[in-house]
Design a protein around this motif. Structure first.
Motif, PDB file in Angstrom:
ATOM      1  N   GLY A 190       0.797  -1.219   0.000  1.00 41.74           N
ATOM      2  CA  GLY A 190       0.000   0.000   0.000  1.00 41.74           C
ATOM      3  C   GLY A 190       0.834   1.275   0.000  1.00 41.74           C
ATOM      4  N   ARG A 191       2.168   1.133   0.022  1.00 39.11           N
ATOM      5  CA  ARG A 191       3.024   2.332  -0.017  1.00 39.11           C
ATOM      6  C   ARG A 191       3.206   2.778  -1.462  1.00 39.11           C
ATOM      7  NH1 ARG A 191       8.347   0.564   2.676  1.00 39.11           N
ATOM      8  NH2 ARG A 191       8.913   2.757   2.565  1.00 39.11           N
ATOM      9  N   HIS A 192       3.954   3.852  -1.624  1.00 36.17           N
ATOM     10  CA  HIS A 192       4.315   4.426  -2.921  1.00 36.17           C
ATOM     11  C   HIS A 192       4.720   3.324  -3.913  1.00 36.17           C
ATOM     12  CE1 HIS A 192       6.189   7.311  -5.606  1.00 36.17           C
ATOM     13  NE2 HIS A 192       7.396   6.854  -5.388  1.00 36.17           N
ATOM     14  N   LEU A 193       4.046   3.248  -5.066  1.00 34.01           N
ATOM     15  CA  LEU A 193       4.399   2.321  -6.152  1.00 34.01           C
ATOM     16  C   LEU A 193       4.324   0.839  -5.748  1.00 34.01           C
ATOM     17  CD1 LEU A 193       7.509   4.259  -7.578  1.00 34.01           C
ATOM     18  CD2 LEU A 193       5.170   4.356  -8.449  1.00 34.01           C
ATOM     19  N   ALA A 194       3.478   0.531  -4.779  1.00 33.67           N
ATOM     20  CA  ALA A 194       3.336  -0.858  -4.316  1.00 33.67           C
ATOM     21  C   ALA A 194       2.992  -1.775  -5.484  1.00 33.67           C
ATOM     22  CB  ALA A 194       2.248  -0.945  -3.253  1.00 33.67           C
ATOM     23  N   GLY A 195       3.649  -2.935  -5.549  1.00 33.55           N
ATOM     24  CA  GLY A 195       3.364  -3.924  -6.570  1.00 33.55           C
ATOM     25  C   GLY A 195       3.989  -3.651  -7.931  1.00 33.55           C
ATOM     26  N   PHE A 196       4.572  -2.467  -8.140  1.00 34.28           N
ATOM     27  CA  PHE A 196       5.229  -2.165  -9.406  1.00 34.28           C
ATOM     28  C   PHE A 196       6.516  -2.987  -9.538  1.00 34.28           C
ATOM     29  CE2 PHE A 196       3.740   1.967 -11.428  1.00 34.28           C
ATOM     30  CZ  PHE A 196       2.563   2.048 -10.730  1.00 34.28           C
ATOM     31  N   TRP A 197       6.898  -3.240 -10.779  1.00 31.16           N
ATOM     32  CA  TRP A 197       8.203  -3.809 -11.061  1.00 31.16           C
ATOM     33  C   TRP A 197       9.212  -2.677 -11.160  1.00 31.16           C
ATOM     34  CZ3 TRP A 197       9.345  -8.962 -11.100  1.00 31.16           C
ATOM     35  CH2 TRP A 197       8.250  -9.823 -11.035  1.00 31.16           C
ATOM     36  N   GLU A 198      10.451  -2.954 -10.787  1.00 30.07           N
ATOM     37  CA  GLU A 198      11.482  -1.914 -10.829  1.00 30.07           C
ATOM     38  C   GLU A 198      12.832  -2.571 -10.997  1.00 30.07           C
ATOM     39  OE1 GLU A 198      11.370   0.074  -6.985  1.00 30.07           O
ATOM     40  OE2 GLU A 198      12.351  -1.623  -6.029  1.00 30.07           O
ATOM     41  N   PHE A 199      13.837  -1.730 -11.111  1.00 27.57           N
ATOM     42  CA  PHE A 199      15.203  -2.224 -11.064  1.00 27.57           C
ATOM     43  C   PHE A 199      15.669  -2.078  -9.626  1.00 27.57           C
ATOM     44  CE2 PHE A 199      14.567  -0.902 -15.447  1.00 27.57           C
ATOM     45  CZ  PHE A 199      14.956  -2.064 -16.101  1.00 27.57           C
ATOM     46  N   PRO A 200      16.449  -3.040  -9.135  1.00 17.77           N
ATOM     47  CA  PRO A 200      16.893  -2.940  -7.749  1.00 17.77           C
ATOM     48  C   PRO A 200      17.728  -1.685  -7.526  1.00 17.77           C
ATOM     49  CG  PRO A 200      18.089  -4.660  -8.942  1.00 17.77           C
ATOM     50  CD  PRO A 200      16.990  -4.209  -9.834  1.00 17.77           C
ATOM     51  N   GLY A 201      17.653  -1.163  -6.317  1.00 18.01           N
ATOM     52  CA  GLY A 201      18.405   0.055  -5.998  1.00 18.01           C
ATOM     53  C   GLY A 201      17.707   0.805  -4.901  1.00 18.01           C
ATOM     54  N   GLY A 202      18.133   2.024  -4.664  1.00 17.00           N
ATOM     55  CA  GLY A 202      17.495   2.805  -3.620  1.00 17.00           C
ATOM     56  C   GLY A 202      18.195   4.128  -3.380  1.00 17.00           C
TER      57      GLY A 202
END
Ligand SMILES: Nc1nc2c([nH]c(=O)n2[C@@H]2O[C@H](COP(=O)(O)OP(=O)(O)OP(=O)(O)O)[C@@H](O)[C@H]2O)c(=O)[nH]1
Ligand SMILES: [Mg+2]
Length: 135
Positions: free
Chosen positions: A26-38
């Motif tokens: 339920g947070r920002h962009l929950a369930g989206f696919w992404e590239f690892p990082g931060g």
């Protein structure tokens, strides 16, 4: 608020790239696919941040091949500057320590996955920057 500096790894191995799926929390962009990082921490170089994030999130080591141009995106909550690095996997088998799951996908398959809006600026031209035919 100053922009949030974010490093991401586009890890390439045998014609595929590694993507991870954010938790359905339920947070920002929950369930989206992404590239690892931060997020880059204070006093950290971009490359140090990349190594730390990929170790924390997937327990892998990478070697950097090249960088893509940084891109800026305004989310409602903050402005984010993405710094993408194209990398080879140098050690470790990925484990989804911080995500729901990970997958190795070809560039042809990438459009089937929902990525954050900030990635749109360069995602379509990713093939031009990858080391080998990744299709
Ligand atoms: N890792 C990652 N972050 C992205 C991508 N695209 C994108 O817009 N972002 C933005 O970068 C922000 C920070 O990345 P992150 O959520 O992975 O940060 P983090 O690992 O430090 O986690 P944390 O905030 O839970 O401590 C995301 O909230 C999102 O707004 C992407 O492809 N990968
Ligand atoms: Mg992260």
């Amino acid at each position: 608020m100053p922009p949030v500096q974010v490093v991401i790894g586009i890890v390439v191995e045998r014609g595929r790239v590694l993507i991870t799926r954010r938790h359905d929390d339920g947070r920002h962009l929950a369930g989206f696919w992404e590239f690892p990082g931060g997020k880059v921490e204070p006093g950290e170089s971009l490359e140090d941040a990349l190594r730390r994030e990929l170790a924390e999130e997937l327990d892998i080591k990478v070697s950097v091949r090249s960088t893509l141009q940084a891109s800026t995106h305004d989310y409602p909550s903050a402005t984010v500057v993405l710094h993408p690095f194209i990398c080879d996997l140098s050690a470790g088998d990925p484990k989804p320590l911080a995500s729901q799951e990970f997958r190795w996908v070809t560039l042809t398959e990438l459009p089937d996955y929902q990525f954050p809006p900030a990635n749109a600026a360069w995602l379509k031209s990713l093939a031009d920057h990858l080391p080998q035919a990744t299709t």
